[in-house]
Design an enzyme around this catalytic site. Sequence first.
Site, PDB file in Angstrom:
ATOM      1  N   SER A 207      -4.688  36.477  18.841  1.00 49.12           N
ATOM      2  CA  SER A 207      -4.057  35.205  18.490  1.00 49.12           C
ATOM      3  C   SER A 207      -5.028  34.030  18.544  1.00 49.12           C
ATOM      4  CB  SER A 207      -2.860  34.953  19.396  1.00 49.12           C
ATOM      5  OG  SER A 207      -2.014  36.068  19.371  1.00 49.12           O
TER       6      SER A 207
ATOM      7  N   ARG B 224      -3.250  42.541  27.383  1.00 43.91           N
ATOM      8  CA  ARG B 224      -2.531  43.773  27.652  1.00 43.91           C
ATOM      9  C   ARG B 224      -3.028  44.902  26.767  1.00 43.91           C
ATOM     10  NH1 ARG B 224       3.464  43.275  26.761  1.00 43.91           N
ATOM     11  NH2 ARG B 224       2.640  42.491  24.793  1.00 43.91           N
TER      12      ARG B 224
ATOM     13  N   ASP C   1      -0.305  36.855  15.958  1.00 43.78           N
ATOM     14  CA  ASP C   1       0.967  37.125  16.649  1.00 43.78           C
ATOM     15  C   ASP C   1       2.208  36.812  15.807  1.00 43.78           C
ATOM     16  OD1 ASP C   1       0.342  34.468  16.864  1.00 43.78           O
ATOM     17  OD2 ASP C   1       0.986  34.240  18.944  1.00 43.78           O
TER      18      ASP C   1
END
Length: 892
Positions: free
Chosen positions: A585, A524, A639
């Site tokens: 991540s 994203r 994350d």
Amino acid sequence: QIQRALRSLAIPLDRLHIMKTHMIRDMCKGLNRHTYAEAKVRMLPTYICSTPNGTEKGNFLVVELCQSQVRTLLVTLYGDGNLSPQMMYKIFDMPESIMQGEGEALFDFIAQCVSQFLADTTSSDTINSEESLPLGFVFPFSCRQTQLDKAELLSWSKGFSCSGVVGKDVVQLLQSAINKQELSHVKVVALMNDTVGTMMTCSTEGRPCEVAVVADKGSNCCFMAEAHLVETTEETSGRMCVNTEWGCFGDDGTLHDIMTPYDECVDEESANPGEKRFEKLVGSLYLGEIVRHALIALTAEKALFTECDAAVLKEKGVFTTQQVLEIINNEDGTTEVKRVLEVLGLHPSERDCGRVQQICRAVVSRAATLYATGLAAILSYMCRTREMEQLMVNVGVEGELYQGYTRFEEILQSVSKLLAPECTATFLPSRDGSGRGAAMVTAVALRLAAQRREVNEVLAPLRLNRADLEKVQALMRQEMEVGLGRDTHATASVRMLPSYVCHTPDGTERGDFLALDLGGTNFRVLLVRVTEEGISMASEIYVIPTAIMQGTGQELFDHIIDCIVDFQTKQNMLTHVLPLGFTFSFPCQQVGLDKALLLTWTKGFSASGCVGRDVVHLLRDAAQRKQHKGLQVVALLNDTVGTMMSCGYDDPKCEIGLIVGTGTNACYMEEMKNVGTVEGNEGRMCINMEWGAFGDNGCLDHIFTHFDRIVDDSTINPGKQRFEKLISGMYLGEIVRHILLTMMERQLLFQGRPCPKLQTKHIFQTKFLSTIELNGLALRQIRAILQELELDASFEDSVLMREVCQAVSLRAAQLCAAGLAAVVEKMRENRGLEQLDVTVGVDGTLYKLHPCFSKNLQNTLKDLAPKCNVSFLLSEDGSGKGAALVAAVASR
Ligand code: ADP
Ligand code: MG
């Protein structure tokens, strides 16, 4: 006058509906822990939680106390589906004096019967007197039961009134009397009401019977209720048979408007006026009497026996239910009525005969209708509490009225269907009374006890006690120190990676930021606005084609820049230079906030030329190649760190990040002076623990079970991420699956039938644990899951599966808590505090959606770290928000 009498005995349908509602209300009252003491319908728990499944085997002794008899029975079951148990029985008459004598004499008499019976049957060598012989005791009086073999007598009835028994445990009394007979190998293992015995008798040949109605001299009903609704017991899983004692329904006046003057007379003349009002409308002890009083009244009104003397009717009991039944079972003509009345010494006219017949029919069909209403209440209640749209159930029926009245079953069927249309009852007549059922109960009790021992054996290694958890906590603490040490970190299983994030948000952060999120389920690009009013975000999801994931690093990062450009164009921000935070991540060795060397790809990525390189640099190179001048990468983060930062914006005490999703990991704020791997001693830095690898050096080997080892062996990284494999979503379903396989092999599940589907890897998903452990709703959904697995699971199987799921998810939560306890205790000591107040920001679907995980985690943590007051805050979109906040804090 006759018509009026008949009308008073007919109850309109809407009145039956009301009565059904009252019955359900009273049942609920009897089950409720606050109201049961005053309830008329007592809803006594029986501690019978299972029906026979046909695998029961062995010799079982039954002794049944009846009106004026003691019946003894020896049943031999062969584990063949209970198709043809061998039975031997003997009936002993009991002297009347015993029923009103001393309690001790009663139990001595029963024990003598047992002794006599055994002496007669032992010679037939079915019994080895060395082995213990389980005994089931059928005791047809109201008892407050607290275990299957512990029951306090509440009150005598049926003509019994032995002294010194009320309030005592009758199982104990019988066992003592048996021991006095030197029969100590006979063990009383179960006590039950005759109604329960009937239900169990009908429950054979693979058709569980879950309701029983006794339509005899007295009236009663029992059924399998959801155990958690039986609030008078501790039992919460599965079902338990409840003895309704519905004969007392109406003792609070609920039935007064359907009582006729005849019923009032019967009640007044009875031994217990005002009590057992329902039973007195339906029990065969009373039907003859109701008819008699109706005839007396009609004679007085000159509607009957105008031409003869009917004084004989004044005598109590002269008109028996048996006679009533004979009259109505012979409906062609009046020969039978005439005969019966003449036996009584009456000289009825033809008209009298017809009228008497009508009255008899009205009284008995009213009884059948009332039975149906009570049954409809039970069925509707079962259907509703099982959260089913339709209920199909087998109902065992027994007793004089059921056997003696030809239309009884028809009325029971049609009226109950009318009142509870959502339920379909199949009636099973009980031919063997309650004795065989009592043997079944006893057999089931022994089977369950043996099964319980084995289940405990299988699950024992998964159950961690406090000392185990303290040890895990201490080991985690030790590994943390090793990971932080300058000279030791290279050998640590918990890597304690510095993040170069040195401050959590303080709420003064402002501005617009770009954020990237790579490594979760989607890639994203986000625009994050941090203003005085809060944080707002716009984002786009971009697909990364497999060809690019597995192509070259250049292609991958070029693609990322293309996505950024597309996003900025859509947002009309192409010319703005915004600080960018990058949530990445994958495991990285960070050397600065904006400098991180990729250690290895995971999750299906394998772009070449990236491992060992600085990820931020790769991104900047791509921007240059694409001539995107406005990119200002300020930070790269994990994350967990994003999660901590996003929660930290709302709660300044949030200094820990935790993820429990596909995998598990945590980060927290450590004192710089303790971080041996980074220069400088001032302030704090967030440490990405990478705690999933805890135990990879063997330090947790003592808690790994056989199941954990099998699961580990079948992963793509055996021996790696050992702690994570005990905790996170990717593995819990697999652990459960392997336990179920073992239970299946040990014949503890599915009655030993194989389930090939269960051999398939990952077929048992972690989300099933959530569904199965959710109380209440679960049953229907458990069924759905089991059907998906092509499993033919019984109710008991699903209860056992739930226990397995609970054991696995509880352990996961406890281990996670032990890890967190090490973290918060270290923080408390670092800061020299007596009490630490801290918040954990949490993300991950397992934590968020599992019904008990978070509660178990928090409770265990409180226990292991009592000096730390830890709150938990759910992170929303930690990866996006967190990346922006790291960028914001860095530029603050
Ligand atoms: P990630 O960790 O990849 O960012 P999530 O936090 O969404 O993703 O976690 C996904 C994992 O959560 C799945 O792999 C699955 O094991 C587990 N999961 C999904 N649904 C549930 C559920 N209802 N209850 C418990 N665990 C679930
Ligand atoms: Mg995630």
